[in-house]
Motif scaffolding. Structure first.
Motif, PDB file in Angstrom:
ATOM      1  N   VAL A  68     -17.477 -36.444 -96.689  1.00  0.00           N
ATOM      2  CA  VAL A  68     -17.012 -37.733 -97.201  1.00  0.00           C
ATOM      3  C   VAL A  68     -16.456 -37.498 -98.600  1.00  0.00           C
ATOM      4  CG1 VAL A  68     -17.699 -40.055 -97.890  1.00  0.00           C
ATOM      5  CG2 VAL A  68     -18.724 -38.996 -95.860  1.00  0.00           C
ATOM      6  N   GLY A 110     -20.184 -41.858 -84.157  1.00  0.00           N
ATOM      7  CA  GLY A 110     -19.878 -42.345 -85.494  1.00  0.00           C
ATOM      8  C   GLY A 110     -19.324 -43.740 -85.539  1.00  0.00           C
ATOM      9  N   ARG A 112     -19.056 -47.563 -85.993  1.00  0.00           N
ATOM     10  CA  ARG A 112     -19.821 -48.383 -86.944  1.00  0.00           C
ATOM     11  C   ARG A 112     -19.877 -49.859 -86.576  1.00  0.00           C
ATOM     12  NH1 ARG A 112     -23.321 -45.725 -89.159  1.00  0.00           N
ATOM     13  NH2 ARG A 112     -23.053 -44.876 -87.074  1.00  0.00           N
ATOM     14  N   SER A 156     -23.734 -41.027 -89.149  1.00  0.00           N
ATOM     15  CA  SER A 156     -23.245 -41.463 -90.450  1.00  0.00           C
ATOM     16  C   SER A 156     -24.292 -42.326 -91.127  1.00  0.00           C
ATOM     17  CB  SER A 156     -21.948 -42.270 -90.283  1.00  0.00           C
ATOM     18  OG  SER A 156     -21.569 -42.894 -91.498  1.00  0.00           O
ATOM     19  N   GLU A 157     -24.378 -42.213 -92.431  1.00  0.00           N
ATOM     20  CA  GLU A 157     -25.336 -43.029 -93.193  1.00  0.00           C
ATOM     21  C   GLU A 157     -24.738 -44.359 -93.627  1.00  0.00           C
ATOM     22  OE1 GLU A 157     -26.405 -41.022 -96.812  1.00  0.00           O
ATOM     23  OE2 GLU A 157     -24.348 -40.364 -97.177  1.00  0.00           O
ATOM     24  N   TYR A 158     -23.462 -44.570 -93.329  1.00  0.00           N
ATOM     25  CA  TYR A 158     -22.804 -45.796 -93.766  1.00  0.00           C
ATOM     26  C   TYR A 158     -23.094 -46.953 -92.803  1.00  0.00           C
ATOM     27  CZ  TYR A 158     -20.793 -43.200 -97.539  1.00  0.00           C
ATOM     28  OH  TYR A 158     -20.669 -42.459 -98.687  1.00  0.00           O
ATOM     29  N   GLU A 206     -20.834 -48.079 -99.926  1.00  0.00           N
ATOM     30  CA  GLU A 206     -21.785 -47.250-100.670  1.00  0.00           C
ATOM     31  C   GLU A 206     -23.091 -47.987-100.931  1.00  0.00           C
ATOM     32  OE1 GLU A 206     -22.932 -43.625-102.234  1.00  0.00           O
ATOM     33  OE2 GLU A 206     -21.022 -44.103-101.261  1.00  0.00           O
ATOM     34  N   LYS A 209     -25.436 -48.383 -97.542  1.00  0.00           N
ATOM     35  CA  LYS A 209     -25.900 -47.217 -96.786  1.00  0.00           C
ATOM     36  C   LYS A 209     -27.244 -47.505 -96.124  1.00  0.00           C
ATOM     37  CE  LYS A 209     -23.863 -43.245 -99.201  1.00  0.00           C
ATOM     38  NZ  LYS A 209     -24.175 -42.086-100.076  1.00  0.00           N
ATOM     39  N   ASN A 373     -12.255 -38.613 -93.572  1.00  0.00           N
ATOM     40  CA  ASN A 373     -13.347 -38.935 -94.505  1.00  0.00           C
ATOM     41  C   ASN A 373     -14.698 -38.460 -93.985  1.00  0.00           C
ATOM     42  OD1 ASN A 373     -14.215 -39.936 -96.982  1.00  0.00           O
ATOM     43  ND2 ASN A 373     -14.605 -41.987 -96.185  1.00  0.00           N
ATOM     44  N   CYS A 376     -17.286 -40.356 -91.215  1.00  0.00           N
ATOM     45  CA  CYS A 376     -18.361 -41.301 -91.542  1.00  0.00           C
ATOM     46  C   CYS A 376     -18.142 -42.683 -90.940  1.00  0.00           C
ATOM     47  CB  CYS A 376     -18.537 -41.408 -93.053  1.00  0.00           C
ATOM     48  SG  CYS A 376     -17.237 -42.342 -93.900  1.00  0.00           S
TER      49      CYS A 376
END
Length: 534
Positions: A68, A110, A112, A156-158, A206, A209, A373, A376
């Protein structure tokens, strides 16, 4: 080749000017370890065969950046978001099974944004997920939420967004909220009711997360100041074209017999909504795509997107600079086919939702685009889609522009086919189709010559692609085997050009559904030259 020579190669041929001798030494050791079946052999040099294998190593010499690296502190509306449609379906839109399996698969890719359609069970006591008014077999709602919780951050942590299409009674809305709060617990992002009403800007990826957000239609004030559900939203499917008509603006107008009287929205359910949503039903584009003080999400069907782009594209671009637009497939796509996501992306739409139950080039583009990216699931929109021009104009993908980047791609070889084949299979005749998907001026497809009777075909072919909007372009690669009647598809890959590394790079080939073909890869050489015109 020792580490110093490898470093020289990284600098001169691969364009990795920041590479250090220590990194070259580590790369050398990693390649030798892999060649020796992971034995801890710390060789200080690469032989010629080892060097070639390094070039063809998808993990050590990938064509894309793997971390990222974009600014993730801007509002969520400033990003494209990896989005699925009817995420619970295993096949077609009419009579396939509903299951948690495709939800899990999507999250592990991934994705979201997960969509769930909520309906009462026959006894009206529980909640199930299915494609309403069809023969699809339902899956339990709580099982879906548990599957999301357990897999949300595996790739992904997003943040993950759950879009709910609600067909529930007020009582069952309360039950849905209870299940979501209990299962997701501290993973659930819940702004206060006051914050939602006064939401002037979406939070940033950000800051979110590890959080899961709920997006659905918010409560609406009635004449007595009470909160109610938006008219007809409890029984009129937001995305089912078989249950909506269209007025002459191109917007969907709800069919009268499917409308229900306004009903109270359960306070618990209202409390879990963090991205308020609406739809085009009964309104014109100019009435809905208004940039107000507060922000929201609007859903557009595939035909509605085409209509607004034809009539008022600048409205859409301006709206998406602060608000979120979700685009979903036409209700006529009962076979789970897809539309091109490019039209939505080039007009700023953040959530371009595709059916992930099928396959095809449009789905390949979606998967490829979100390799950017670091994979993510969030890709920052180009600045030209977030800003007004000097005279208040917005980005127009049809406007002629000078060439900004020239991409040169040299095809070298394909590897790994023989290892996957039957010993008695005849020698194949491979060729490559390669092109660009992007704004109309950049879009093109080219073809190599056929290399006959070879498991390891080699080419000395270079394609040149002048690009006016490289930020929104993907390179699309297909491997085909020539046949007498109909050529056979053998593999594909789509890569975002904004993320391409220069030099000799390995590209992993994928099957029709976008999953890796083990061991099958291509070696290509990429050269990117920035210019202002030809």
């Amino acid at each position: 080749m020792d580490a110093s020579k490898l470093l020289e190669f990284l600098h001169k041929e691969q364009g990795e000017l920041k590479a250090t001798l220590q990194e070259a030494e580590q790369l050398l050791v990693q390649q030798n370890q892999q060649q020796q079946q992971q034995q801890l052999i710390h060789s200080q040099e690469l032989k010629i065969d080892d060097f070639f294998q390094l070039l063809c190593n998808g993990s050590l010499n990938a064509a894309l950046y793997t971390a990222v690296h974009q600014d993730m502190t801007q509002p969520v509306s400033h990003y494209y978001i990896y989005t699925g449609h009817n995420s619970y379906l295993t096949g077609n839109q009419l009579n396939s099974d509903c299951s948690v399996v495709p939800i899990i698969d999507a999250l592990r890719r991934g994705v979201r944004v997960i969509e769930l359609d909520l309906w009462p069970t026959t006894d009206k006591e529980n909640i199930e997920v299915l494609h309403g008014k069809t023969l699809t077999d339902p899956v339990d709602f709580e099982k879906c939420i548990v599957a999301i919780k357990e897999n949300a951050f595996s790739a992904s942590e997003y943040p993950v967004v759950i879009t709910l299409e609600d067909h529930l009674t007020t009582k069952l809305q309360g039950k849905a909220a209870e299940i979501i709060e209990r299962v997701l617990a501290n993973l659930l992002f819940c702004p206060s009711a006051h914050a939602l009403e006064d939401l002037e800007e979406f939070p940033a990826p950000e800051t979110l997360k590890g959080q899961i957000l709920i997006s659905t239609k918010p409560p609406k004030e009635d004449e007595d100041g009470e909160k109610t559900q938006a008219k007809g939203s409890s029984s009129v499917p937001e995305e089912k074209h078989e249950h909506v008509a269209h007025d002459n603006t191109g917007a969907a107008a709800s069919v009268g017999e499917n409308q229900a009287a306004d009903k109270p929205l359960h306070p618990k359910y209202a409390g879990i909504i963090s991205i308020p949503a609406g739809k085009m039903s009964g309104s014109s584009f100019k009435e809905v795509l208004v940039v107000g003080k507060t922000v929201k999400r609007i859903s557009l069907s595939e035909p509605q997107l085409e209509k607004v782009v034809e009539e008022s594209p600048e409205l859409l671009v301006k709206f998406t600079q602060r608000n979120i637009v979700r685009v979903y497939p036409s209700g006529m796509r009962v076979d789970s086919s897809n539309y091109s996501p490019i039209l939505g992306w080039t007009h700023g739409a953040q959530m371009v939702a595709l059916n992930m139950q099928g396959y095809g080039k449009h789905l390949w583009l979606l998967h490829g685009f979100f390799k950017a990216n670091g994979g993510c699931g969030y890709v920052k929109k180009p600045d030209f889609l977030l800003e007004m021009g000097k005279d208040g104009e917005v980005f127009d993908p049809l406007k002629p522009r000078p060439v900004k980047t020239i991409l040169k791609v040299k095809l070298l070889t394909c590897l790994g086919w023989k290892e996957r084949s039957s010993k008695h299979h005849p020698l194949p005749d491979f060729y490559i189709r390669m092109g660009i998907a992007g704004v109309p001026a950049d879009s093109v497809m080219k073809k190599t010559k056929v290399v006959e009777d070879s498991w390891t075909p080699t080419w000395d072919t270079e394609f040149e692609f002048p690009l006016t909007v490289p930020e929104l372009a993907l390179i699309r690669i297909e491997v085909q085997e020539e046949k007498y009647m109909k050529d056979d598809f053998e593999g594909q890959s789509c890569l975002p050009i904004s993320e391409l590394k220069s030099g000799y790079r390995c590209v992993q080939l994928l099957d029709r559904k976008g999953f890796p073909l083990a061991g099958v890869r291509m070696l290509l050489h990429f050269e990117l030259n920035t210019t202002t015109s030809l």
